[in-house]
Scaffold this motif. Structure first.
Motif, PDB file in Angstrom:
ATOM      1  N   SER A   1       0.810  -1.224   0.000  1.00 57.47           N
ATOM      2  CA  SER A   1       0.000   0.000   0.000  1.00 57.47           C
ATOM      3  C   SER A   1       0.838   1.265   0.000  1.00 57.47           C
ATOM      4  N   LEU A   2       1.971   1.266   0.693  1.00 59.14           N
ATOM      5  CA  LEU A   2       2.808   2.464   0.726  1.00 59.14           C
ATOM      6  C   LEU A   2       3.388   2.753  -0.654  1.00 59.14           C
ATOM      7  N   SER A   3       3.929   1.726  -1.306  1.00 58.20           N
ATOM      8  CA  SER A   3       4.485   1.903  -2.657  1.00 58.20           C
ATOM      9  C   SER A   3       3.392   2.313  -3.644  1.00 58.20           C
ATOM     10  N   CYS A   4       2.225   1.692  -3.524  1.00 57.71           N
ATOM     11  CA  CYS A   4       1.130   2.002  -4.450  1.00 57.71           C
ATOM     12  C   CYS A   4       0.608   3.418  -4.236  1.00 57.71           C
ATOM     13  N   TYR A   5       0.556   3.857  -3.000  1.00 55.15           N
ATOM     14  CA  TYR A   5       0.136   5.226  -2.705  1.00 55.15           C
ATOM     15  C   TYR A   5       1.099   6.231  -3.325  1.00 55.15           C
TER      16      TYR A   5
ATOM     17  N   LEU B   1      -2.737  -1.715  -9.684  1.00 55.68           N
ATOM     18  CA  LEU B   1      -3.242  -3.012  -9.223  1.00 55.68           C
ATOM     19  C   LEU B   1      -2.592  -4.150 -10.017  1.00 55.68           C
ATOM     20  N   LEU B   2      -2.517  -3.982 -11.338  1.00 56.25           N
ATOM     21  CA  LEU B   2      -1.897  -5.003 -12.183  1.00 56.25           C
ATOM     22  C   LEU B   2      -0.413  -5.157 -11.873  1.00 56.25           C
ATOM     23  N   VAL B   3       0.270  -4.051 -11.665  1.00 56.17           N
ATOM     24  CA  VAL B   3       1.698  -4.106 -11.337  1.00 56.17           C
ATOM     25  C   VAL B   3       1.907  -4.797  -9.995  1.00 56.17           C
ATOM     26  N   ALA B   4       1.046  -4.494  -9.013  1.00 57.37           N
ATOM     27  CA  ALA B   4       1.159  -5.132  -7.702  1.00 57.37           C
ATOM     28  C   ALA B   4       0.950  -6.638  -7.808  1.00 57.37           C
TER      29      ALA B   4
ATOM     30  N   ALA C   1       8.986   0.851  -1.397  1.00 57.34           N
ATOM     31  CA  ALA C   1       8.799   1.708  -0.222  1.00 57.34           C
ATOM     32  C   ALA C   1       8.673   0.879   1.047  1.00 57.34           C
ATOM     33  N   GLU C   2       8.024  -0.292   0.942  1.00 60.32           N
ATOM     34  CA  GLU C   2       7.915  -1.180   2.113  1.00 60.32           C
ATOM     35  C   GLU C   2       9.292  -1.689   2.532  1.00 60.32           C
ATOM     36  N   ILE C   3      10.112  -2.050   1.554  1.00 62.06           N
ATOM     37  CA  ILE C   3      11.466  -2.521   1.866  1.00 62.06           C
ATOM     38  C   ILE C   3      12.258  -1.424   2.557  1.00 62.06           C
TER      39      ILE C   3
END
Length: 400
Positions: A324-328, A367-370, A382-384
């Motif tokens: 979610s952090l990277s997607c945001y 969404l597709l990339v995730a 970003a999560e890493i």
């Protein structure tokens, strides 16, 4: 002992396989709501009215305004706050289960929050001054002790204070805005350097200082819900989740309708008292809607569990929530590349329906990339980064 290992019993970040389904589904869906809530703020070049919406709306734009004001506007960020508090509650429970003392957990939450402030500042100044990451980082730093060690009563009282605060203070959100061609002035500035300077001021005043007052109650409520595992074990709480989902979403629509009619110019020139009341009701409905959405995703998790697990679409939603952090942050990159005056400037005189399509399209691509990243075994960058900063390099590879 290293800075990243605050206790010998610190288990590090939660493995992906051990994560609960419902919170991740909610985070993935929340990102669509946040995209829709944010994208119209990039519009510039014509008069701006309530909540940053253009004043000259007709036809399809009026329909979009009605839907967003009742289902999205002011509803996405309470949901974000609820899920953020829930995540802190999960973190505290997991570390308590392995014997990590509460002061060490509190210190860990504060360290994570401090790094979120740094990430949020970079995001707010460089891209999107309405950043919410720094806001929640600040709340983590300030509220860590209560979220980890506070009593249930303290959490519920804080949640009620937060609801009462936004209901009173956000009454003013229904008042007419001063004449402006952009809700955030930086959007209409063509010079990248000048826009950056203005964004720094906007982020400090709007994103970092003001926004925490609107969501601290939701964070406290999320921590309280985590102690009862409402989304970790939704099947056990199904009757409660059904009531909360139905009543919360119904309240979001009904309480948001007066201000939605004003924003869509279907109710013109209301009396001052009605405007203030509409602002309060809209804010109260936002909390109800955020709670209702969270409960609805809990019910979705129950349905998926009975069917044997997520399907193709819901798996993509789950993967998005796990990142979610990277997607945001990716949403901001896409919006900034297209809409402000200092980039392509497509937000100038844009229709509301056009920017809404940009938001939905951006979310679908992310969404597709995730989903593809999940199949390939890649975590969000970003999560890493946040996990390495929080736990240290020895903890980061645990696929949280």
């Amino acid at each position: 002992m290293t800075a990243g290992a605050s206790s010998p019993t610190d288990p590090g970040a939660t493995p992906t396989a051990a994560r609960s389904l419902a919170p991740d589904l909610a985070r993935g869906g929340m990102l669509l709501l946040i995209a829709l809530a944010n994208v119209h703020i990039y519009i510039f070049g014509h008069p701006i009215g309530l909540r940053g919406y253009p004043t000259a709306l007709d036809g399809v734009d009026q329909v979009v305004a009605l839907l967003q004001m009742t289902l999205v506007d002011g509803r996405a960020y309470p949901l974000f706050g609820l899920l953020f508090g829930y995540g802190i509650g999960q973190l505290a429970r997991r570390r308590s289960a392995v014997g990590m003392p509460a002061p060490a957990v509190t210190k860990l939450v504060r360290r994570r929050g401090a790094w979120m402030i740094v990430i949020g500042m970079a995001h707010g100044v460089l891209l999107w001054p309405g950043d919410i990451i720094g806001c929640y980082g600040l709340l983590a730093v300030l509220m860590a002790g209560m979220l980890v060690r506070g009593t249930d009563r303290a959490l519920l009282v804080t949640a009620m204070i937060g609801v009462a605060f936004v209901t009173l203070v956000f009454a003013a959100s229904a008042l007419p805005m001063p004449d402006s061609q952009a809700f955030l002035p930086s959007m209409a500035i063509e010079s990248p350097a000048a826009a950056l300077a203005v964004r720094a001021v906007e982020w400090l005043g709007v994103g970092f200082v003001f926004q925490p007052f609107g969501v601290f109650g939701a964070v406290a409520l999320g921590a309280w819900a985590a102690r009862r595992r409402l989304l970790d074990e939704p099947e056990r709480h199904r009757p409660l989740l059904v009531r909360v989902a139905v009543l919360g979403l119904a309240a979001a629509v009904l309480l948001g309708l007066p201000m939605a009619l004003m924003t869509a110019q279907l109710w013109t020139a209301p009396p001052l008292g009605m405007m203030l009341l509409a602002g309060s009701l809209h804010a109260l409905g936002g909390y109800a809607g955020g709670i209702g959405y969270a409960a609805a995703f809990g019910l979705l998790a129950i349905r998926l569990a009975r069917r044997g697990g997520p399907g193709l679409v819901t798996h993509a939603l789950q993967a998005c929530g796990q990142r979610s952090l990277s997607c945001y942050l990716a949403q901001s990159v896409a919006f900034v590349a297209l809409l402000p005056a200092w980039t392509l400037g497509l937000g100038e005189d844009a229709h509301l329906w056009q920017t809404a399509l940009v938001a939905v399209g951006t979310w679908l691509v992310i969404l597709l990339v995730a989903a593809a990243s999940d199949r390939a075994g890649y975590r969000g960058p970003a999560e890493i980064l946040l996990r390495r900063l929080t736990y240290g390099p020895r903890r980061a590879p645990q696929h949280a």
